[in-house]
Design a protein around this motif. Structure first.
Motif, PDB file in Angstrom:
ATOM      1  N   THR A  30       0.811  -1.222   0.000  1.00  0.00           N
ATOM      2  CA  THR A  30       0.000   0.000   0.000  1.00  0.00           C
ATOM      3  C   THR A  30       0.844   1.271   0.000  1.00  0.00           C
ATOM      4  OG1 THR A  30      -0.147   0.181   2.415  1.00  0.00           O
ATOM      5  CG2 THR A  30      -1.781  -1.213   1.313  1.00  0.00           C
ATOM      6  N   TYR A  31       2.154   1.123   0.167  1.00  0.00           N
ATOM      7  CA  TYR A  31       3.035   2.291   0.240  1.00  0.00           C
ATOM      8  C   TYR A  31       3.667   2.616  -1.114  1.00  0.00           C
ATOM      9  CZ  TYR A  31       2.860   1.995   5.338  1.00  0.00           C
ATOM     10  OH  TYR A  31       2.445   1.981   6.651  1.00  0.00           O
ATOM     11  N   HIS A  32       3.743   3.894  -1.385  1.00  0.00           N
ATOM     12  CA  HIS A  32       4.561   4.382  -2.485  1.00  0.00           C
ATOM     13  C   HIS A  32       5.992   4.490  -1.958  1.00  0.00           C
ATOM     14  CE1 HIS A  32       0.847   5.291  -4.565  1.00  0.00           C
ATOM     15  NE2 HIS A  32       0.443   5.974  -3.504  1.00  0.00           N
ATOM     16  N   SER A  52       2.509   2.261  -5.516  1.00  0.00           N
ATOM     17  CA  SER A  52       2.301   1.093  -4.676  1.00  0.00           C
ATOM     18  C   SER A  52       2.278  -0.225  -5.438  1.00  0.00           C
ATOM     19  CB  SER A  52       1.006   1.249  -3.872  1.00  0.00           C
ATOM     20  OG  SER A  52      -0.095   1.420  -4.760  1.00  0.00           O
ATOM     21  N   ALA A  97       9.239   5.659   2.386  1.00  0.00           N
ATOM     22  CA  ALA A  97       7.887   5.212   2.075  1.00  0.00           C
ATOM     23  C   ALA A  97       6.886   6.301   2.421  1.00  0.00           C
ATOM     24  CB  ALA A  97       7.559   3.940   2.859  1.00  0.00           C
ATOM     25  N   ARG A  98       5.821   6.327   1.663  1.00  0.00           N
ATOM     26  CA  ARG A  98       4.749   7.257   1.974  1.00  0.00           C
ATOM     27  C   ARG A  98       3.406   6.608   1.669  1.00  0.00           C
ATOM     28  NH1 ARG A  98       2.180   9.798  -2.218  1.00  0.00           N
ATOM     29  NH2 ARG A  98       3.123   9.605  -4.310  1.00  0.00           N
ATOM     30  N   GLU A  99       2.411   7.081   2.376  1.00  0.00           N
ATOM     31  CA  GLU A  99       1.052   6.655   2.087  1.00  0.00           C
ATOM     32  C   GLU A  99       0.458   7.571   1.034  1.00  0.00           C
ATOM     33  OE1 GLU A  99      -0.234   5.058   6.464  1.00  0.00           O
ATOM     34  OE2 GLU A  99       0.684   7.041   6.269  1.00  0.00           O
ATOM     35  N   TYR A 106       8.470   7.848   6.215  1.00  0.00           N
ATOM     36  CA  TYR A 106       9.141   6.690   6.775  1.00  0.00           C
ATOM     37  C   TYR A 106      10.475   6.549   6.047  1.00  0.00           C
ATOM     38  CZ  TYR A 106       4.364   5.801   8.282  1.00  0.00           C
ATOM     39  OH  TYR A 106       3.112   5.929   8.825  1.00  0.00           O
TER      40      TYR A 106
END
Length: 117
Positions: A30-32, A52, A97-99, A106
């Motif tokens: 789910t993370y880019h 993602s 990482a990002r949502e 992150y």
């Protein structure tokens, strides 16, 4: 999500390296994901990103055509294949990482890439 980058090292100009970033957690898909780098005395800069599911990538102009970002969601890992390395690619490389809809927040510890001329 926790991130751990690896694969850095010393390489001659023109050579190749492959960086890996292993992520913990069950929601990696789910993370880019992105790669950034920071050279001595310089600010951190964007290198590459991948969405993602891996269908969309983006690169800094300085690495286009030489670097390739990819991911394996089954292995919770993102990669950065670096070819035709130049001395100016020398830096500490970080994965992040990002949502969706948010900034990269992150970050993993860096891995040092040194390219000798």
């Amino acid at each position: 999500v926790q991130l751990q980058a690896s694969g850095g090292g010393l390489v001659q100009a023109g050579g190749s390296l492959r960086l890996s970033c292993a992520a913990s957690g069950r929601t990696f898909s789910t993370y880019h994901m992105g790669w950034f780098r920071q050279a001595p005395g310089k600010e951190r800069e964007f290198v590459a990103s991948i969405n993602s599911y891996g269908g969309i990538t983006d690169y800094a102009d300085s690495v286009k055509g030489r670097f390739t970002i990819s991911r394996d969601n089954a292995k919770n890992t993102v990669y950065l294949q670096m070819n035709s390395l130049k001395p100016e690619d020398t830096a500490v490389y970080h994965c992040a990482a990002r949502e969706s809809g948010e900034e990269f927040k992150y970050w993993g510890q860096g891995t040092l890439v040194t390219v000798s001329s």
